[in-house]
Design a protein around this motif. Structure first.
Motif, short mmCIF file in Angstrom:
data_model
loop_
_atom_site.label_atom_id
_atom_site.label_comp_id
_atom_site.label_asym_id
_atom_site.label_seq_id
_atom_site.Cartn_x
_atom_site.Cartn_y
_atom_site.Cartn_z
N UNK A 85 21.79 42.11 3.99
CA UNK A 85 21.83 41.90 5.44
C UNK A 85 23.23 42.06 6.00
N UNK A 86 24.24 41.55 5.29
CA UNK A 86 25.61 41.67 5.78
C UNK A 86 26.08 43.12 5.77
N UNK A 87 25.69 43.87 4.75
CA UNK A 87 26.07 45.28 4.72
C UNK A 87 25.48 46.04 5.91
N UNK A 88 24.27 45.74 6.26
CA UNK A 88 23.65 46.42 7.40
C UNK A 88 24.25 45.99 8.73
N UNK A 89 24.46 44.65 8.88
CA UNK A 89 24.92 44.13 10.17
C UNK A 89 26.41 44.39 10.41
N UNK A 90 27.24 44.28 9.37
CA UNK A 90 28.69 44.33 9.54
C UNK A 90 29.30 45.69 9.20
N UNK A 91 28.64 46.47 8.34
CA UNK A 91 29.27 47.70 7.86
C UNK A 91 28.40 48.95 8.06
N UNK A 92 27.23 48.80 8.63
CA UNK A 92 26.42 49.96 8.95
C UNK A 92 25.73 50.61 7.76
N UNK A 93 25.40 49.86 6.74
CA UNK A 93 24.72 50.39 5.57
C UNK A 93 23.30 50.82 5.95
N UNK A 94 22.88 51.98 5.48
CA UNK A 94 21.55 52.52 5.83
C UNK A 94 20.65 52.66 4.62
N UNK A 95 21.11 52.25 3.42
CA UNK A 95 20.30 52.39 2.22
C UNK A 95 19.25 51.30 2.08
N UNK A 96 18.62 51.25 0.92
CA UNK A 96 17.55 50.31 0.67
C UNK A 96 18.02 49.02 0.00
N UNK A 97 17.10 48.05 -0.08
CA UNK A 97 17.40 46.74 -0.66
C UNK A 97 17.43 46.79 -2.19
N UNK A 98 16.59 47.60 -2.82
CA UNK A 98 16.45 47.59 -4.27
C UNK A 98 17.76 47.95 -4.97
N UNK A 99 18.45 49.00 -4.48
CA UNK A 99 19.69 49.40 -5.14
C UNK A 99 20.77 48.34 -4.97
N UNK A 100 20.75 47.59 -3.86
CA UNK A 100 21.68 46.48 -3.66
C UNK A 100 21.38 45.38 -4.67
N UNK A 101 20.13 45.05 -4.87
CA UNK A 101 19.75 44.02 -5.85
C UNK A 101 20.18 44.42 -7.26
N UNK A 102 20.00 45.70 -7.62
CA UNK A 102 20.42 46.17 -8.94
C UNK A 102 21.92 46.05 -9.13
N UNK A 103 22.70 46.37 -8.09
CA UNK A 103 24.15 46.27 -8.19
C UNK A 103 24.60 44.81 -8.31
N UNK A 104 23.97 43.91 -7.55
CA UNK A 104 24.31 42.48 -7.64
C UNK A 104 23.97 41.95 -9.02
N UNK A 105 22.83 42.35 -9.57
CA UNK A 105 22.44 41.89 -10.91
C UNK A 105 23.40 42.43 -11.96
N UNK A 106 23.78 43.72 -11.84
CA UNK A 106 24.70 44.31 -12.81
C UNK A 106 26.06 43.61 -12.78
#
Length: 496
Positions: A85-106
């Motif tokens: 949510x912060x990436x979309x609201x503050x930095x204009x991220x247009x990608x999906x949620x799944x790849x963000x979850x994978x990066x946080x888990x990694x």
């Protein structure tokens, strides 16, 4: 896997050629080479990471958010959804949620701390408190339970107290040492305010005075863990959870915490019969090795208590642990030392104990002892029927009868005379004075002096036997036995 095994057997044993296998099983030549190279399917192998054109520019921002969580409270840290949510609201991220979850888990897997296995020697212990709820006298009540564990034998001891404080901390140690049959040489603790008065760096340095008194009595050595490093005493951390899951579920229904503590002792004794995975014997047998390394229990008992300097107010009340307790009115407005124990609170002025009260673990309660206000009542007799300390005072019926008779015969002076009788409770017990009043009412002696005399006489114990022990001036005398036959002459008429 069946086809994989069959192809390897046919080719490598020379039963069929590679060309025949490719034609028969309709597989590519490169696939056959892979089968012959590996004993089992190697699975999908990626030669280089898959590009993430939308996410890669934002990866440093994700790592910065997760690094900042290290100094935040555990319940106020970023989730993968919040990062998204912060990436979309503050930095204009247009990608999906799944790849963000994978990066946080990694990132969390790579940054997770790895701990060193610790050697647990016999004779060492760990201690901690946990919290749970019980149904106490029909009401849900939060309690604190003390756990001390022995990592070598895995034996542990658990007791429940109204709350975590100095006196319950000390009492938990005393009961645990009694249960284990000795004192561990070294005990590990958190950096709680009960035990540590100052933290230097990331570890407690200066123990509190009451902790040092406990340590000086039992002679064990302390070890304070690093701040926010419960892994240094992970054994008792796990057993705190074990005790909650096994002893507090379902929620215990009790009328008295001490009765529940006796049940906890029985359960801890029963737990000693278990054998843990990887251990050569049961806990009870391993406990003998711990006991061999223990320090001996001191001969003198330890008093679990907390000292607190207080001051009595104009109502002769002293506030201790959020409750008010009365002291004699002679000590109003004076400094008082409160000694709080598990079951009793004592108040000391100088070297005298001026008041005792049962310990109340609730809050904002007021406890009066009517005897503390009798001296003031003698100066203010009109407050006898309206003073708060004398409300619902459970006096025997003989006191009411005496008051009616005194006031009926002497009027207002009879009330003063009755108050003087009440002041005898400062000297005699309620039962002794009540028995004296019953005798006084029967013989019609209503004066204070007569009642005092009757109370004094009831306490005297006549000697049943006369002994020469302690009387050396009488031990040298020999008293001959009487000759009873001389009295026969009185019946025969021989004596005149």
């Amino acid at each position: 896997m069946t086809m994989w095994t069959e192809i390897r057997r046919l080719v490598l044993t020379g039963q069929k050629s590679k060309r025949a296998i490719c034609r028969e099983y309709e597989i590519h030549w490169k696939t056959l080479q892979k089968i012959l190279t590996h004993e089992e399917p190697p699975g999908y192998r990626q030669s280089k990471p898959r590009p993430r054109p939308k996410l890669d520019p934002f990866v440093p921002m994700i790592h910065e958010m997760l690094k900042s969580d290290r100094t935040s409270p555990p319940k106020q840290r970023h989730t993968a959804k919040r990062v998204f949510d912060r990436l979309r609201e503050e930095h204009g991220y247009t990608g999906g949620l799944t790849v963000v979850q994978e990066e946080v888990r990694r990132w969390r897997e790579q940054s997770a701390e790895v701990f060193m296995p610790l050697s647990q020697l016999p004779g060492t212990a760990q201690a901690d408190f946990g919290e749970a709820q019980v149904i106490l006298n029909g009401e849900p009540t939060k309690v604190a339970y003390f756990v001390m564990s022995l990592p070598y034998s895995d034996a542990f001891f658990c007791q429940v107290f109204p709350k975590e404080c100095t006196e319950t901390f000390q009492e938990g140690h005393c009961r645990a040492f009694e249960f284990f049959g000795g004192v561990p040489k070294r005990i590990s603790y958190d950096n709680s305010k009960i035990a540590v008065s100052r933290i230097v760096g990331k570890r407690g340095e200066t123990p509190t005075r009451e902790f040092l008194r406990l340590e000086s009595h039992f002679l064990f050595e302390h070890h304070f863990c690093l701040v926010r490093r419960p892994n240094e005493k992970g054994h008792t951390e796990n057993l705190v959870g074990f005790a909650r899951r096994n002893f507090m579920v379902p929620m215990p229904v009790v009328n008295d915490l001490e009765e529940f503590n006796q049940e906890l002792v029985r359960r801890c004794e029963a737990d000693l019969q278990r054998r843990l995975r990887g251990q050569p014997a049961r806990k009870a047998e391993l406990l003998k090795d711990d006991q061999a390394a223990f320090l001996a229990l001191p001969k003198s008992a330890f008093e679990s208590r907390r000292l607190e300097g207080c001051r009595a107010n104009s109502l002769s009340l002293v506030r201790f642990d959020c409750n008010d307790y009365s002291v004699p009115t002679a000590y109003g407005h004076q400094r008082v030392l409160a000694i709080g124990g598990i079951s009793e609170v004592r108040f000391v002025v100088g070297d005298r104990v001026v008041a005792r009260h049962p310990r109340d673990w609730r809050k904002e309660q007021v406890h009066y002892d009517p005897k503390h206000y009798l001296a003031l009542l003698e100066r203010k007799p009109g407050s006898l029927d309206f003073a708060k300390p004398f409300e619902d005072w459970p006096l025997p019926s003989c006191f009411a009868i005496l008051r009616r008779r005194l006031e009926g015969e002497l009027g207002s002076q009879g009330r003063r005379e009755f108050i003087q009788v009440l002041r005898l409770l400062e000297t005699y017990s309620l039962k002794t004075l009540a028995d004296a009043l019953d005798r006084a009412l029967k013989i019609g002696a209503f004066t204070v002096d007569a009642i005092r005399l009757l109370a004094e006489c009831s306490q005297e114990q006549p000697a049943k036997w006369f002994r020469l022990d302690g009387r050396p001036h009488l031990q040298g005398h020999d008293v001959p036995l009487p000759k009873l036959n001389v009295y026969a002459t009185l019946t025969s008429g021989g004596a005149r």
